[in-house]
Design a protein around this motif. Sequence first.
Motif, short mmCIF file in Angstrom:
data_model
loop_
_atom_site.label_atom_id
_atom_site.label_comp_id
_atom_site.label_asym_id
_atom_site.label_seq_id
_atom_site.Cartn_x
_atom_site.Cartn_y
_atom_site.Cartn_z
N ARG A 30 5.45 -32.96 -48.40
CA ARG A 30 6.34 -32.90 -49.66
C ARG A 30 5.79 -31.94 -50.88
O ARG A 30 4.57 -32.14 -51.25
N LYS A 31 6.50 -30.91 -51.11
CA LYS A 31 6.28 -30.15 -52.22
C LYS A 31 4.94 -29.40 -51.97
O LYS A 31 4.18 -28.98 -52.82
N THR A 32 4.87 -29.00 -50.73
CA THR A 32 3.61 -28.04 -50.40
C THR A 32 4.15 -26.99 -49.31
O THR A 32 4.94 -27.28 -48.30
N THR A 33 3.72 -25.81 -49.61
CA THR A 33 4.05 -24.59 -48.55
C THR A 33 2.80 -24.42 -47.72
O THR A 33 1.52 -24.19 -48.36
N LEU A 34 2.79 -24.71 -46.63
CA LEU A 34 1.75 -24.10 -45.58
C LEU A 34 1.65 -22.89 -44.99
O LEU A 34 2.80 -22.45 -44.71
N TYR A 35 0.60 -22.26 -44.91
CA TYR A 35 0.57 -20.96 -44.36
C TYR A 35 -0.53 -21.02 -43.44
O TYR A 35 -1.61 -21.80 -43.55
N ALA A 36 -0.64 -20.50 -42.14
CA ALA A 36 -1.57 -20.26 -41.12
C ALA A 36 -1.53 -18.96 -40.45
O ALA A 36 -0.43 -18.41 -40.45
N PHE A 37 -2.95 -18.74 -40.20
CA PHE A 37 -2.92 -17.24 -39.58
C PHE A 37 -3.87 -17.45 -38.29
O PHE A 37 -4.56 -18.29 -38.27
N GLY A 38 -3.56 -16.38 -37.49
CA GLY A 38 -4.36 -16.41 -36.04
C GLY A 38 -5.59 -15.87 -36.04
O GLY A 38 -6.05 -15.50 -37.18
N ASP A 39 -6.00 -15.46 -34.76
CA ASP A 39 -7.37 -14.91 -34.88
C ASP A 39 -7.53 -13.57 -35.24
O ASP A 39 -6.95 -12.78 -35.13
N ILE A 40 -8.56 -13.50 -36.37
CA ILE A 40 -8.90 -12.45 -37.27
C ILE A 40 -9.65 -11.23 -36.47
O ILE A 40 -9.47 -10.09 -36.17
N HIS A 41 -10.83 -11.85 -35.95
CA HIS A 41 -11.78 -11.04 -34.88
C HIS A 41 -12.13 -9.74 -35.76
O HIS A 41 -11.89 -8.43 -35.14
N GLY A 42 -12.63 -9.84 -37.03
CA GLY A 42 -13.13 -8.57 -37.70
C GLY A 42 -12.25 -7.64 -38.05
O GLY A 42 -12.79 -6.58 -38.45
N GLN A 43 -10.93 -7.98 -38.32
CA GLN A 43 -9.98 -7.14 -38.59
C GLN A 43 -9.87 -7.09 -40.17
O GLN A 43 -8.88 -7.81 -40.58
N ILE A 44 -10.56 -6.43 -40.99
CA ILE A 44 -10.52 -6.69 -42.43
C ILE A 44 -9.32 -6.06 -43.18
O ILE A 44 -8.79 -6.79 -44.10
N ARG A 45 -8.76 -5.11 -42.66
CA ARG A 45 -7.60 -4.53 -43.22
C ARG A 45 -6.48 -5.26 -42.97
O ARG A 45 -5.62 -5.57 -44.03
N GLN A 46 -6.30 -5.72 -41.98
CA GLN A 46 -5.00 -6.87 -41.80
C GLN A 46 -5.31 -8.11 -42.43
O GLN A 46 -4.13 -8.63 -43.05
N LEU A 47 -6.53 -8.34 -42.56
CA LEU A 47 -6.89 -9.94 -43.41
C LEU A 47 -6.42 -9.53 -44.88
O LEU A 47 -5.74 -10.36 -45.38
N GLN A 48 -6.82 -8.38 -45.26
CA GLN A 48 -6.46 -8.08 -46.67
C GLN A 48 -4.92 -8.00 -46.94
O GLN A 48 -4.59 -8.58 -48.00
N GLN A 49 -4.33 -7.64 -46.23
CA GLN A 49 -2.79 -7.54 -46.09
C GLN A 49 -2.42 -8.79 -46.31
O GLN A 49 -1.74 -9.30 -47.13
N ALA A 50 -2.62 -9.88 -45.50
CA ALA A 50 -2.31 -11.15 -45.46
C ALA A 50 -2.73 -11.89 -46.53
O ALA A 50 -1.89 -12.51 -47.06
N ILE A 51 -3.90 -11.72 -47.27
CA ILE A 51 -4.12 -12.28 -48.40
C ILE A 51 -3.38 -11.84 -49.58
O ILE A 51 -2.74 -12.83 -50.25
N ASP A 52 -3.10 -10.45 -49.82
CA ASP A 52 -2.23 -9.84 -50.82
C ASP A 52 -0.90 -10.47 -50.54
O ASP A 52 -0.26 -10.92 -51.78
N SER A 53 -0.17 -10.85 -49.52
CA SER A 53 0.96 -11.40 -49.40
C SER A 53 0.96 -12.81 -49.59
O SER A 53 1.76 -13.37 -50.40
N PHE A 72 -6.79 -21.25 -42.01
CA PHE A 72 -7.12 -20.03 -41.05
C PHE A 72 -7.62 -20.77 -40.04
O PHE A 72 -8.34 -21.67 -39.81
N LEU A 73 -7.36 -20.23 -38.73
CA LEU A 73 -7.34 -21.08 -37.44
C LEU A 73 -8.64 -20.79 -36.54
O LEU A 73 -8.70 -21.06 -35.42
#
Length: 271
Positions: A30-53, A72-73
């Motif tokens: 209740r009153k919580t938004t959950l976010y989850a992300f799959g395997d990053i494997h060293g992809q810093i640019r995609q990670l930064q996009q996700a964090i900004d979002s 993060f999974l």
Amino acid sequence: MLSFLKRFLSPSASADPATIPESHQVYAPRKTTLYAFGDIHGQIRQLQQAIDSIVKYAEDDRSAHYRSKVVFLGDYVDRGEDSRAVLDGLMRLPTIHPQIDWIFLAGNHEVVMQGFLTAPQDHLLWLEYGGCETLASYGVAPPASNAHRDLMVARDAFARALPPAHLAFLQSMPIRHLAGDYLFVHAGLRPGIPLDRQSQEDMQWIRGDFLEQPYWHGKCVVHGHTIEAQPTVLPWRIGLDTGAYSGSPLSGIRLRDNQREVLSFPCLRPF
């Protein structure tokens, strides 16, 4: 080596699938938004996009009086070229964005990376499954051969190059996280086994026995580990590993009340 290979082999489950609820019966806290992300494997640019979002989403959450929690999974390292940068970035998140709850689960690649530090001869496959790229991100040359002496030279160089804060971060990672009707793990669960009896090995390594038959574990399982062409969103499981290291998007999901929204962050490097 045998202990490493055994993780890929497991007996089949024989339990009958439990009753799986309709998706509208599965709720975030209740009153919580959950976010989850799959395997990053060293992809810093995609990670930064996700964090900004996520930071932008969190502003909307706060305006609606919702708490934001990001899970993060696992599998932050290996295969991609920026494992060190990924760990650096993740470690800073609770300080830079304290308004968001950050959860970092341990994946099997984090386990084997640490295993190389303690027993490199027993974790040779780490080098073939992305460990060489991780060593390079720390400025360490891969072993010249699989001979014990060469492995120890690489292990010792890696131990010197790995910041103590990185090792402490890896060692502090939990195996699972429970929130509302969702259970977050790296790989999955073994059907027919109660949640409190699931093994760490299964939660970080299981594939077929978990994926091949629908089974309601009492929670919807959110996981990565096994690459799928696109996020798999089912009443009983949500799979978010879409192979970001290979040029595919980094995938995630936003869970609020009984709603599910898939998130996608494309690869930005040329192939």
